[in-house]
Scaffold this motif. Structure first.
Motif, PDB file in Angstrom:
ATOM      1  N   LEU A 215       0.740  -0.981  -0.281  1.00 44.12           N
ATOM      2  CA  LEU A 215       0.143  -0.109   0.131  1.00 44.12           C
ATOM      3  C   LEU A 215       0.716   0.840   0.093  1.00 44.12           C
ATOM      4  N   PHE A 216       2.054   1.274   0.487  1.00 46.35           N
ATOM      5  CA  PHE A 216       2.826   2.573   0.918  1.00 46.35           C
ATOM      6  C   PHE A 216       4.342   2.740   0.566  1.00 46.35           C
ATOM      7  N   GLY A 217       4.053   1.082  -0.194  1.00 43.79           N
ATOM      8  CA  GLY A 217       5.565   1.281  -0.160  1.00 43.79           C
ATOM      9  C   GLY A 217       6.945   0.986   0.605  1.00 43.79           C
ATOM     10  N   HIS A 218       8.205   0.837   0.258  1.00 47.67           N
ATOM     11  CA  HIS A 218       9.143   0.119   0.915  1.00 47.67           C
ATOM     12  C   HIS A 218      10.230   1.251   0.514  1.00 47.67           C
ATOM     13  N   VAL A 219      11.676   0.951   1.720  1.00 48.01           N
ATOM     14  CA  VAL A 219      12.627   1.224   0.743  1.00 48.01           C
ATOM     15  C   VAL A 219      13.452   0.135   0.557  1.00 48.01           C
ATOM     16  N   ALA A 237      -0.735   5.545  -7.533  1.00 46.68           N
ATOM     17  CA  ALA A 237      -2.276   6.224  -7.644  1.00 46.68           C
ATOM     18  C   ALA A 237      -1.914   7.507  -7.967  1.00 46.68           C
ATOM     19  N   ASP A 238      -0.511   7.482  -7.467  1.00 40.29           N
ATOM     20  CA  ASP A 238      -1.248   9.616  -7.688  1.00 40.29           C
ATOM     21  C   ASP A 238      -1.686  10.434  -8.903  1.00 40.29           C
ATOM     22  N   GLY A 239      -2.761  11.493  -8.581  1.00 44.88           N
ATOM     23  CA  GLY A 239      -3.043  12.077  -9.431  1.00 44.88           C
ATOM     24  C   GLY A 239      -4.899  11.262 -10.586  1.00 44.88           C
ATOM     25  N   GLY A 240      -4.796   9.296  -9.574  1.00 45.95           N
ATOM     26  CA  GLY A 240      -5.793   8.473 -10.146  1.00 45.95           C
ATOM     27  C   GLY A 240      -6.745   8.646  -9.102  1.00 45.95           C
ATOM     28  N   THR A 241      -6.605   7.131  -8.766  1.00 52.24           N
ATOM     29  CA  THR A 241      -7.480   6.762  -8.184  1.00 52.24           C
ATOM     30  C   THR A 241      -7.160   5.425  -7.548  1.00 52.24           C
ATOM     31  N   THR A 264      -4.425  12.736   6.388  1.00 58.92           N
ATOM     32  CA  THR A 264      -3.571  14.257   5.783  1.00 58.92           C
ATOM     33  C   THR A 264      -2.961  14.197   4.314  1.00 58.92           C
ATOM     34  N   GLY A 265      -3.143  12.755   3.233  1.00 62.24           N
ATOM     35  CA  GLY A 265      -1.932  12.985   2.201  1.00 62.24           C
ATOM     36  C   GLY A 265      -0.891  12.697   2.663  1.00 62.24           C
ATOM     37  N   MET A 266      -0.640  12.481   3.479  1.00 59.50           N
ATOM     38  CA  MET A 266       0.951  11.777   3.398  1.00 59.50           C
ATOM     39  C   MET A 266       1.343  10.411   3.614  1.00 59.50           C
ATOM     40  N   ILE A 267       2.191  10.046   3.013  1.00 59.40           N
ATOM     41  CA  ILE A 267       2.381   8.515   3.181  1.00 59.40           C
ATOM     42  C   ILE A 267       3.698   8.534   3.315  1.00 59.40           C
ATOM     43  N   GLN A 268       4.337   7.750   4.058  1.00 62.41           N
ATOM     44  CA  GLN A 268       5.724   6.835   5.045  1.00 62.41           C
ATOM     45  C   GLN A 268       6.166   5.763   3.988  1.00 62.41           C
ATOM     46  N   GLU A 276       5.523  11.767   2.209  1.00 60.73           N
ATOM     47  CA  GLU A 276       5.976  12.126   0.413  1.00 60.73           C
ATOM     48  C   GLU A 276       3.953  12.515   0.574  1.00 60.73           C
ATOM     49  N   ALA A 277       3.798  13.164   0.023  1.00 56.05           N
ATOM     50  CA  ALA A 277       2.413  13.895  -0.117  1.00 56.05           C
ATOM     51  C   ALA A 277       1.676  13.498  -1.294  1.00 56.05           C
ATOM     52  N   VAL A 278       1.049  12.378  -1.568  1.00 58.15           N
ATOM     53  CA  VAL A 278       0.407  12.253  -2.624  1.00 58.15           C
ATOM     54  C   VAL A 278      -1.524  12.926  -3.030  1.00 58.15           C
ATOM     55  N   ASN A 279      -1.516  13.002  -4.320  1.00 61.04           N
ATOM     56  CA  ASN A 279      -2.871  13.605  -4.610  1.00 61.04           C
ATOM     57  C   ASN A 279      -4.074  11.785  -5.191  1.00 61.04           C
TER      58      ASN A 279
END
Length: 481
Positions: A215-219, A237-241, A264-268, A276-279
């Motif tokens: 869902l949020f990714g990893h490093v 999905a940034d900018g989409g759904t 918050t619209g922020m992921i970590q 990081e901000a995503v829309n």
């Protein structure tokens, strides 16, 4: 001009944009401004409703206005676009009209000419919307991947259209196989985010220790097996759904992080300390009763209310009338073409069998059954008898609870220890229909050891229906007391 006409001015010369805005506001418009193509796209995305009129300068600092018009189809689809050019080129104006523009103006623009053009453009857009509403009132048997003309599906179609361009979260509920992912895809397809990615995550199909990463990714190096950086579904999905299916399967610990993301619209990413901000527009779905999951402590109440801003409940196939016949014929034609076979239209006997069966697996079950029928038959006649369960004759589609529900509840679960057999006919003697309904529901819950979802399955109704009735009876008892 009607008061409140919503206008977007896309013009990089600030003094000119302010002049246009002053003239139009004096005429009763509500005006927003953008000084570049990038800013215009942001305005289109975050606007609370479509603009009635867009004034578009063809010479923008970050690109050609004509390219912006051609690459952003929702501009001409949702608004009357009036292009403004300084060079007076008729060929560019014609090209803009071919790309969907309503009219054009040549700088310098006289105040009267500007106001008159926007008045006409606003009236044109209003008329187009009235026509669209009139067309939507007519019943449709096809809509964005759905097949069905029943009243229940008309409600779903209108709900999808109403929520498509909202920024709020949509919560889709319904039994398995009713089309929850089709609903999410339809919302995305007709929304202003349709050019962005549609990313679906099934929360019940991914192990809980990997779901956060998905869902949020990893490093890289965040955990064993994390050999590379991963952006995750939310960032993709940034900018989409972002569609989260089977949301009630999510672990409580991850529910907290999802709630924070929604607020918050922020992921970590897992293993990262940098937010990081995503829309993204979030759509969730479940085949469980979310209220029951909240009451059982398996789903956070604050997350439920944050998600269910715009709820859409999909009807089961047994409540969609003749849609089952329409769907069966569509599936028959589709699968026959895939298999290179030819079949006659469904006969009356087959139609009656389809209508009498309860379809616990809904559209997905019907689709799979029709595929098996096509594969196993050489044609031209299609026999459904070997494929439909034997209980087809005992599960009429519109039977009242008194004739179906109680018998189903008895078959679903054995009576609890110490329970006495009940003589249904004797119990119902002299009772009103409302009293019979309450007795059947209460007995079904008792036979399912107090489980409301279990009773709902036995009675072939939505759990939310039973919860509403139980809440109403509780309220009535309180008032009477």
């Amino acid at each position: 001009m009607s008061e409140g006409t919503y206008v977007l001015i896309i013009e990089d010369t600030v003094s000119l944009a302010l002049t246009f805005a002053g003239q139009l506001e004096a005429a009763g418009c509500t005006v927003e401004m953008a000084d570049s193509g990038a800013e215009a796209r942001q305005q289109l995305t975050r606007s609370h409703r479509p603009f009635d009129v867009i004034l578009l300068d063809l010479n923008l600092p970050d690109g050609d206005g004509l390219e912006l018009l051609e690459s952003t189809p929702q501009m001409a689809r949702d608004s009357s676009v009036v292009v403004i050019t300084a060079d007076g080129s008729i060929s560019r104006a014609i090209q803009a009209m071919r790309s969907g523009a309503y009219d054009f103006l040549v700088k310098p623009v006289a105040p009267e000419r500007l106001t008159t053009t926007v008045v006409r453009a606003g009236q044109h857009r209003m008329l187009e919307r009235e026509v669209q509403v009139a067309r939507r009132i007519k019943k449709r048997d096809r809509f964005q991947g759905f097949v069905g003309g029943s009243d229940a599906m008309q409600v779903v179609y209108r709900a999808i259209e109403n929520v498509a361009n909202s920024k709020a979260t949509v919560f889709v509920t319904g039994e398995s196989g009713t089309g929850k992912e089709v609903t999410a895809e339809a919302i995305h397809a007709i929304s202003q985010r349709s050019k962005g990615h549609f990313v679906a995550i099934n929360c019940g199909a991914i192990p809980e220790n990997l779901l956060e990463s998905e869902l949020f990714g990893h490093v890289k190096g965040a955990f064993t097996g994390a050999l590379d950086n991963r952006v995750g579904a939310a960032k993709e999905a940034d900018g989409g759904t972002l569609f989260l299916d089977e949301i009630c399967e999510m672990e409580l610990k991850l529910q907290v992080k999802l709630l924070r993301f929604l607020q918050t619209g922020m992921i970590q990413r897992v293993g990262s300390s940098r937010p990081e901000a995503v829309n993204v527009r979030v759509i969730c779905a479940t085949n469980r009763d979310p209220i029951a999951e909240v009451q059982a402590g398996r789903f956070r109440e604050d997350l439920f209310y944050r998600l269910s801003v715009l709820p859409i409940e999909l009807p089961p196939l047994r409540e969609r009338g003749d849609d089952v016949v329409l769907l069966a014929q569509v599936f028959l034609d589709r699968f026959a073409a895939e298999e290179g076979k030819t079949f006659d239209p469904l006969e009356a006997a087959a139609i009656r069998r389809l209508q009498r069966y309860g379809w616990p697996g809904n559209v997905r079950e019907l689709q799979n059954m029709m595929r098996r029928a096509v594969v196993m038959s050489s044609g031209p006649d299609l026999s459904l008898a070997p494929l439909l369960p034997q209980e087809v004759s005992s599960a009429p589609q519109a039977s009242p609870p008194s004739s179906v529900g109680y018998g189903a509840a008895q078959a679903a679960e054995p009576p609890s220890p110490g329970a006495k057999p009940v003589d249904v006919e004797a119990s119902f003697d002299g009772m009103t229909l409302a009293q019979i309904e309450r007795l059947v529901i209460e007995r079904a819950i008792s036979l399912n050891h107090g489980s409301v979802p279990g009773a709902a399955r036995a009675l072939a109704v939505s759990p939310s229906t039973l919860y509403r009735k139980l809440e109403r009876w509780s309220s009535e008892a309180t008032v009477d007391g």
